[in-house]
Design a protein around this motif. Structure first.
Motif: not given
Length: 311
Positions: A209-215, A237-250, A268-274
């Protein structure tokens, strides 16, 4: 508690390699060991010694530089052992490593849930795809040294499943920023990226299983997906999470990967935060993105990695 022979052998190796050098060390009671039994493959000749600097921002964090001797530190689960392990890949743009912010602090959380945590100190700088300030361009080394270290560590953990009281089918990865790119690489590149050194290298390096935050590094020029990452049904199976306002990795790093996972039929489960920015680790307390550990725990329960709590 008696140390397994495995650790005793490698303690000697890492002790000699780090003597008289200012290297990152885990908290007292934890053991840092070399991941390669002898010479590090494809080693770069360098006169720079590993060093640790305190960097401001996010409450301050330990920036580890010039790692040439990769190691792993195993953190034992607290309370009931869930029988699962997670290898942690800190971020740092393949130039440095955020060993506490995206490393030891993550292990403290995982072990509190009964998960064995393995913190990898992989080779930097220039271990994999990175931004070069001189040419103001992205560079992909011919030899992905960070990926070599990651593959080797997953195989090592799998080889010691019985010793560590693990289910060999419950060994996953979590990574942050550049470490998130390592998550994508280990999830999709299963062939050896180095010459085998022992019987351990016959084992699979595919995480379960794999978990990637703000890749990072997945979204290339023109908003295209990295062609070296070929997602198939074998991708875990993969979990992804990132913020929409990430200034380093879009945010396209996560959206493009999510699309590739979907097209390949990978759960996959994907979460995108403002809001949340970049490199928040476990320290953001001001935005909803701070709920991400609970989201990961729920996902691990649904995928069967963690036991479902009894009501």
């Amino acid at each position: 508690m008696r140390l397994p022979i495995f650790w005793l052998v490698f303690i000697l190796l890492i002790s000699s390699a780090t003597a008289n050098a200012q290297v990152w060390q885990p908290a007292p009671g934890q053991i840092q060991v070399a991941i390669w039994p002898e010479a590090v493959p494809d080693a770069l000749l360098t006169s720079k010694a590993e060093s640790v600097a305190h960097v401001e921002g996010h409450g301050g964090w330990a920036q580890v530089r010039d790692v040439s001797q990769p190691t792993m530190t195993v953190y034992a689960p607290k309370g009931e052992n869930a029988g699962a392990a997670v290898v942690v890949f800190p971020g740092g743009g393949f130039k440095v490593l955020a060993m506490d912010l995206e490393g030891s602090e993550i292990c403290d959380w995982l072990t509190s849930r009964g998960i064995t945590c393995v913190l990898l100190k992989y080779r930097v700088p220039n271990g994999n795809h990175y931004w070069d300030e001189k040419c103001q361009c992205h560079v992909t080394p011919k030899i992905p040294r960070a990926l070599q270290d990651a593959q080797r560590t997953i195989r090592l953990v799998r080889s010691k499943a019985k010793e560590l009281n693990l289910d060999p089918g419950k060994i996953g990865v979590i990574g942050f920023s550049a470490g998130g790119y390592l998550v994508a690489q280990t999830s999709n590149i299963f062939t050896l990226t180095y010459k085998p050194v022992d019987a351990i290298d016959k084992l699979s390096s595919r995480p379960d299983f794999a978990i990637a935050l703000y890749p990072g590094h997945l979204c290339r020029a023109g908003g295209t997906f990295d062609r070296s990452i070929r997602v198939t049904k074998q991708t875990p199976p993969t979990f992804l999470l990132q913020a929409w306002d990430d200034p380093v990795d879009p945010v396209c790093n996560s959206t493009l990967y999510a699309r590739a996972l979907d097209q390949a039929g990978v759960p996959a489960e994907v979460h995108l935060f403002a809001r949340g920015g970049h490199a928040f680790g476990l320290r953001d307390k001001e935005h909803p993105v701070s709920s991400w550990p609970t989201l990961v725990e729920n996902w691990l329960e649904e995928t069967g990695v963690l036991p479902t709590p009894i009501p």
